[in-house]
Design a protein around this motif. Structure first.
Motif, PDB file in Angstrom:
ATOM      1  N   THR A  61       0.822  -1.159  -0.027  1.00  0.00           N
ATOM      2  CA  THR A  61      -0.078   0.142   0.024  1.00  0.00           C
ATOM      3  C   THR A  61       0.882   1.418   0.085  1.00  0.00           C
ATOM      4  O   THR A  61       0.528   2.266  -0.632  1.00  0.00           O
ATOM      5  N   SER A 149       4.838 -11.710   5.919  1.00  0.00           N
ATOM      6  CA  SER A 149       5.460 -10.248   5.903  1.00  0.00           C
ATOM      7  C   SER A 149       4.799  -9.573   7.194  1.00  0.00           C
ATOM      8  O   SER A 149       5.498  -8.829   7.857  1.00  0.00           O
ATOM      9  N   HIS A 335      12.306 -11.653   5.778  1.00  0.00           N
ATOM     10  CA  HIS A 335      10.898 -12.634   6.255  1.00  0.00           C
ATOM     11  C   HIS A 335      11.389 -13.673   6.962  1.00  0.00           C
ATOM     12  O   HIS A 335      12.524 -14.238   6.913  1.00  0.00           O
TER      13      HIS A 335
HETATM   14  P1  A3P Z   1       7.771  -6.721   2.977  1.00  0.00           P
HETATM   15  O1  A3P Z   1       8.500  -5.700   3.667  1.00  0.00           O
HETATM   16  O2  A3P Z   1       7.218  -7.811   3.952  1.00  0.00           O
HETATM   17  O3  A3P Z   1       8.559  -7.222   1.843  1.00  0.00           O
HETATM   18  P2  A3P Z   1       2.726  -2.356   3.096  1.00  0.00           P
HETATM   19  O4  A3P Z   1       3.166  -1.019   2.446  1.00  0.00           O
HETATM   20  O5  A3P Z   1       1.336  -2.424   2.674  1.00  0.00           O
HETATM   21  O6  A3P Z   1       2.804  -2.362   4.577  1.00  0.00           O
HETATM   22  O7  A3P Z   1       3.352  -3.275   2.352  1.00  0.00           O
HETATM   23  C1  A3P Z   1       4.641  -3.410   2.644  1.00  0.00           C
HETATM   24  C2  A3P Z   1       5.387  -4.365   1.404  1.00  0.00           C
HETATM   25  O8  A3P Z   1       5.443  -3.624   0.210  1.00  0.00           O
HETATM   26  C3  A3P Z   1       6.501  -4.613   1.491  1.00  0.00           C
HETATM   27  O9  A3P Z   1       6.638  -5.962   1.988  1.00  0.00           O
HETATM   28  C4  A3P Z   1       7.095  -5.053   0.247  1.00  0.00           C
HETATM   29  O10 A3P Z   1       7.320  -6.487  -0.101  1.00  0.00           O
HETATM   30  C5  A3P Z   1       6.022  -4.295  -0.745  1.00  0.00           C
HETATM   31  N1  A3P Z   1       6.594  -3.530  -1.675  1.00  0.00           N
HETATM   32  C6  A3P Z   1       5.966  -3.309  -2.743  1.00  0.00           C
HETATM   33  N2  A3P Z   1       6.573  -2.552  -3.706  1.00  0.00           N
HETATM   34  C7  A3P Z   1       8.051  -1.993  -2.953  1.00  0.00           C
HETATM   35  C8  A3P Z   1       9.093  -1.325  -3.278  1.00  0.00           C
HETATM   36  N3  A3P Z   1       9.095  -0.669  -4.349  1.00  0.00           N
HETATM   37  N4  A3P Z   1      10.037  -1.050  -2.134  1.00  0.00           N
HETATM   38  C9  A3P Z   1       9.751  -1.701  -1.103  1.00  0.00           C
HETATM   39  N5  A3P Z   1       8.818  -2.472  -0.774  1.00  0.00           N
HETATM   40  C10 A3P Z   1       7.666  -2.896  -1.786  1.00  0.00           C
END
Ligand code: A3P
Length: 372
Positions: A61, A149, A335
């Motif tokens: 998000t 995650s 993870h």
């Molecule tokens: P992880 O940290 O488990 O890999 P949110 O913002 O909804 O909390 O989601 C976090 C997740 O966004 C991260 O989970 C990661 O995998 C994902 N994500 C997608 N695009 C990303 C990016 N460009 N840089 C970092 N995380 C990204």
């Protein structure tokens, strides 16, 4: 005009007093685009969002919102607002909600993201009472990866002070960690923190994860909050009962990771914006393991505003210099390790929910083909 009147008539009396029809109306959005010279005579004001990213948690998000801001017509609230899911905020009313938003021109799209909205009871009703024509954006990621995650975030936050831009001070999805993990945390707080402690904390987290997701009889514990969140179709049903499907847009979380511009282009169109986000706006950062923004600026719009004020077109304002602008270290983090057999069980557990979700949204996310 008729459409606007109908939409406006859906609102409660209290809402009508606090939200003018011009704020609710999405139809005038952006079609005339940010390039119109007319906007130089208009003042930016705070508005209720015309679109909300309602979930799902840990699916990308933050990346979605941050990347979307490359489009100069997007005005996003930077912190999660939690208006509809936290009673203490909701009782402050629409004026408070509006005050949390950045200022915008009428052709721009105001947007916020609070992933707790998707899973919190009564939120769909509250959103509908405010604006029945609001645009709802959901990003979904393989629910098994999402669960890992979510759990990994707790482990990480127990080793270092939380820096998650979205979750500091918040609850972590109600996940209870085992006593063993709590004990180690206490040791670390007593000054015995070391690399080996954090290494063993991660090692132990594998067992803690199993304890968390499995019932005593060995089945997946669907009462666990983080397990439940991935049963996306259950929650979508609640939203779908109140909003027509054409008000939803579904982002593929895995594709956002590998082809961010593709997902962003689709979202721009859904929001009624010109598709201006380009492949070249992103650069893969090998150290981070994710795409980052090429722009060194946190808020490209600020530069765009400067150009508007100077009477120049927004296109010229696209910043194409600077260092890669990655998400914080809490996004894309390590993870917890999970045994192959448990991964398979989780995959199987989510399969029927996934299949139903695909049929609801009319898109196959193909999660069964992902190698975990
Ligand atoms: P992880 O940290 O488990 O890999 P949110 O913002 O909804 O909390 O989601 C976090 C997740 O966004 C991260 O989970 C990661 O995998 C994902 N994500 C997608 N695009 C990303 C990016 N460009 N840089 C970092 N995380 C990204």
């Amino acid at each position: 005009m008729l459409a606007i009147v109908l939409i406006y008539s859906d609102l409660t009396d209290e809402t009508k007093r606090s939200i003018p029809a011009s704020e609710i109306n999405c139809s005038s959005l952006s079609q005339n685009s940010e390039y119109s010279p007319l906007i130089r005579n208009e003042q930016r004001v705070r508005r209720i969002p015309q679109a909300i990213i309602i979930g799902s948690r840990k699916s990308g998000t933050r990346a979605l919102l941050k990347f979307l801001e490359v489009n100069p017509a997007i005005r996003a609230a930077h912190s999660e607002v939690h208006f509809f899911d936290r009673p203490q905020n909701y009782k402050l009313g629409y004026d408070w909600y509006r005050s949390q938003m950045p200022e915008s021109y009428s052709h721009e799209v105001t947007i916020e993201k609070s992933p707790a909205y998707f899973v919190t009871p009564d939120v769909p009703e509250k959103v509908k009472a405010m604006n029945s024509s609001i645009k709802l954006v959901l990003i979904f990621r393989n629910p098994v990866v999402r669960l890992i995650s979510d759990f990994s975030q707790i482990v990480a936050n127990r080793m270092e002070s939380p820096d998650d831009e979205d979750d500091v001070g918040g609850d972590y999805g109600g996940i209870a960690v085992s006593e063993r993990l709590e004990e180690q945390e206490a040791n670390m707080k007593n000054g015995s923190s070391s690399d080996s402690t954090s290494k063993s904390l991660w090692d132990k987290a594998e067992a803690d994860f199993s304890d968390y997701v499995l019932r005593l009889d060995g089945g997946i514990d669907e009462q666990r909050r983080a397990v439940k969140i991935g049963m996306y179709s259950n929650y979508l049903e609640r939203w779908r009962a109140l909003f027509p499907m054409n008000q939803f847009h579904f982002v593929d979380g895995e594709n956002l990771i590998s082809n961010p511009y593709e997902e962003l282009n689709k979202l721009e169109l859904f929001l009624g914006l010109k598709s201006v986000i380009r492949k070249e706006d992103f650069v893969f950062n090998a150290k981070k393991g994710f795409f980052c923004l090429v722009s060194g600026l946190d808020r490209p719009q600020d530069l765009v505003t400067q150009y508007h004020n100077a009477g120049l077109g927004a296109k010229q304002a696209r910043p194409d210099f600077g260092t890669p602008n990655c998400l914080s270290r809490s996004k894309g983090r390590r993870h917890v390790k999970v045994k192959k057999e448990l991964l398979e069980e989780l995959k199987k557990f989510y399969e029927p929910y996934n299949e139903y979700l695909y049929s609801l949204v009319g898109h196959n996310f193909n999660w069964s083909s992902i190698n975990l």
